[in-house]
Design an enzyme around this catalytic site. Structure first.
Site, PDB file in Angstrom:
ATOM      1  N   ARG A  50      23.304   5.041 -60.819  1.00 17.98           N
ATOM      2  CA  ARG A  50      23.875   4.258 -59.724  1.00 17.98           C
ATOM      3  C   ARG A  50      25.228   3.654 -60.128  1.00 17.98           C
ATOM      4  O   ARG A  50      26.158   3.587 -59.319  1.00 17.98           O
ATOM      5  CB  ARG A  50      22.906   3.156 -59.288  1.00 17.98           C
ATOM      6  CG  ARG A  50      23.390   2.396 -58.072  1.00 17.98           C
ATOM      7  CD  ARG A  50      22.350   1.436 -57.538  1.00 17.98           C
ATOM      8  NE  ARG A  50      22.099   0.338 -58.460  1.00 17.98           N
ATOM      9  CZ  ARG A  50      21.188  -0.616 -58.261  1.00 17.98           C
ATOM     10  NH1 ARG A  50      20.433  -0.596 -57.181  1.00 17.98           N
ATOM     11  NH2 ARG A  50      21.017  -1.580 -59.131  1.00 17.98           N
ATOM     12  N   LYS A 149      27.738  -1.148 -55.837  1.00 11.00           N
ATOM     13  CA  LYS A 149      27.407  -2.413 -56.505  1.00 11.00           C
ATOM     14  C   LYS A 149      28.687  -2.885 -57.200  1.00 11.00           C
ATOM     15  O   LYS A 149      28.895  -2.668 -58.397  1.00 11.00           O
ATOM     16  CB  LYS A 149      26.247  -2.209 -57.485  1.00 11.00           C
ATOM     17  CG  LYS A 149      25.541  -3.507 -57.841  1.00 11.00           C
ATOM     18  CD  LYS A 149      24.185  -3.236 -58.448  1.00 11.00           C
ATOM     19  CE  LYS A 149      23.571  -4.460 -59.068  1.00 11.00           C
ATOM     20  NZ  LYS A 149      23.245  -5.535 -58.150  1.00 11.00           N
TER      21      LYS A 149
HETATM   22  N1  PMP Z   1      20.640  -5.938 -52.680  1.00  9.82           N
HETATM   23  C1  PMP Z   1      21.630  -6.575 -53.340  1.00  9.82           C
HETATM   24  C2  PMP Z   1      22.782  -7.095 -52.550  1.00  9.82           C
HETATM   25  C3  PMP Z   1      21.561  -6.749 -54.727  1.00  9.82           C
HETATM   26  O1  PMP Z   1      22.542  -7.370 -55.376  1.00  9.82           O
HETATM   27  C4  PMP Z   1      20.428  -6.255 -55.425  1.00  9.82           C
HETATM   28  C5  PMP Z   1      20.356  -6.401 -56.927  1.00  9.82           C
HETATM   29  N2  PMP Z   1      20.155  -7.725 -57.340  1.00  9.82           N
HETATM   30  C6  PMP Z   1      19.404  -5.635 -54.694  1.00  9.82           C
HETATM   31  C7  PMP Z   1      19.558  -5.470 -53.332  1.00  9.82           C
HETATM   32  C8  PMP Z   1      18.178  -5.101 -55.387  1.00  9.82           C
HETATM   33  O2  PMP Z   1      18.504  -3.935 -56.116  1.00  9.82           O
HETATM   34  P1  PMP Z   1      17.718  -3.533 -57.440  1.00  9.82           P
HETATM   35  O3  PMP Z   1      16.289  -3.414 -57.081  1.00  9.82           O
HETATM   36  O4  PMP Z   1      18.331  -2.221 -57.829  1.00  9.82           O
HETATM   37  O5  PMP Z   1      17.966  -4.611 -58.430  1.00  9.82           O
END
Ligand code: PMP
Length: 290
Positions: A50, A149
């Site tokens: 990712r 991200k």
């Molecule tokens: N949405 C946002 C905006 C995030 O920043 C995150 C990570 N903290 C998530 C969803 C969850 O993603 P992940 O399960 O990959 O941590």
């Protein structure tokens, strides 16, 4: 603490970046938050993939291979004797000049911090969280796509400030069409009549690794899943709700905008999925110390 900085493990006090780094000046860069559980880095390959996708989307060339990045994460955990905790991996556009143009930044910077983690209090997992929708909408997929991200989290921070102002622990962000997108740092799930629903990624959400893992757990447990557009009404009328994220894992939600969700207690499907999720953290991921 040792911090990985551009190919070297340096003392925390020497882990410094330039004030001309475009990550600082403009939020130009990408990052990951990754968990270590039981001597393993959970879903490390998925997080690294990712990261490279985020970088590709903003035309940022990470100066090392995915395999080298995986090894660098493992080395950073080992250097700090960590078997449990949280990794923050950051790639900035690097040092440039004052001015937006990324072509002025010849070398991206890679930073890996391996540390312990501050979780939500246990009470939140046992009793559930109260959250609310906020006025700030999630960014359009055609502006800064929430799938990236990036270091530019002001959209989420504004929503988080609104949650703080009304005294709730998280904010639900809707997209410009009024459909549920996600929370400021977590994806959203709802359970109704034994089915598990989460908004489609096209609604404007991060491709959450925990989201994916929980969907896998549901399929393995024979719980039907769906990814339809969800409105606030769909949340208010859910039997159960929870949020997912690397740091939060799975947090039950018991109240949204003043509406009690289901019985007002964390639900049985949430508990089943959490147990399955925790089981995966025991076996999945790269081993830190062999
Ligand atoms: N949405 C946002 C905006 C995030 O920043 C995150 C990570 N903290 C998530 C969803 C969850 O993603 P992940 O399960 O990959 O941590």
């Amino acid at each position: 603490m040792k911090v990985y900085l551009d190919g070297q493990l340096v003392d925390e006090s020497d882990a410094k970046v330039s004030v001309f780094d475009h990550g600082l000046l403009y939020g130009d860069g990408v990052f990951e938050g990754i968990r270590m559980y039981h001597n393993r880095i959970f879903k490390l390959r998925e997080h690294i993939e990712r990261l490279y996708w985020s970088a590709k989307a903003i035309l940022l060339e990470i100066p090392m291979s995915q395999e080298e990045m995986i090894q660098a994460c493992l080395e950073t955990c080992r250097a700090n004797q960590l078997r449990e905790g949280y990794i923050r991996l950051i790639v900035t556009r690097g040092r440039g000049t004052l001015g937006l143009d990324p072509r002025r930044c010849p070398k991206p910077s890679v930073i890996i911090i391996a540390a312990t983690i501050q979780l939500y209090p246990e009470k939140v997992y046992n009793e559930g969280m109260t959250i609310a929708t906020v006025p700030t909408t999630r960014m359009l997929v055609n502006s800064v796509n929430p799938a990236i991200k990036s270091l530019n989290y002001l959209n989420n921070i504004l929503a988080r400030i609104e949650a703080n102002l009304i005294g709730v622990e998280e904010a639900i962000m809707l997209n410009s069409e009024g459909f549920v997108a996600e929370c400021t740092g977590d994806n959203i799930f709802a359970v109704q009549k034994g089915r598990l629903y989460t908004p489609p990624l096209s609604a404007g959400a991060l491709y959450g690794i925990t989201r994916n893992t929980v969907l896998d757990c549901a399929r393995e447990l024979g719980i039907p899943t769906g990814e339809p557009n969800l409105t606030r009404y769909d949340l208010y009328t859910a039997d159960e709700m929870f949020l997912t994220g690397t740091a939060a894992e799975m947090v039950p939600v018991v109240k949204v905008d003043g509406r009690v969700i289901g019985t007002g207690q964390p639900g049985p499907i949430t508990a089943k999925l959490l147990a399955a999720f925790r089981e995966k953290t025991r076996h999945d991921g790269e081993i830190i110390f062999s």
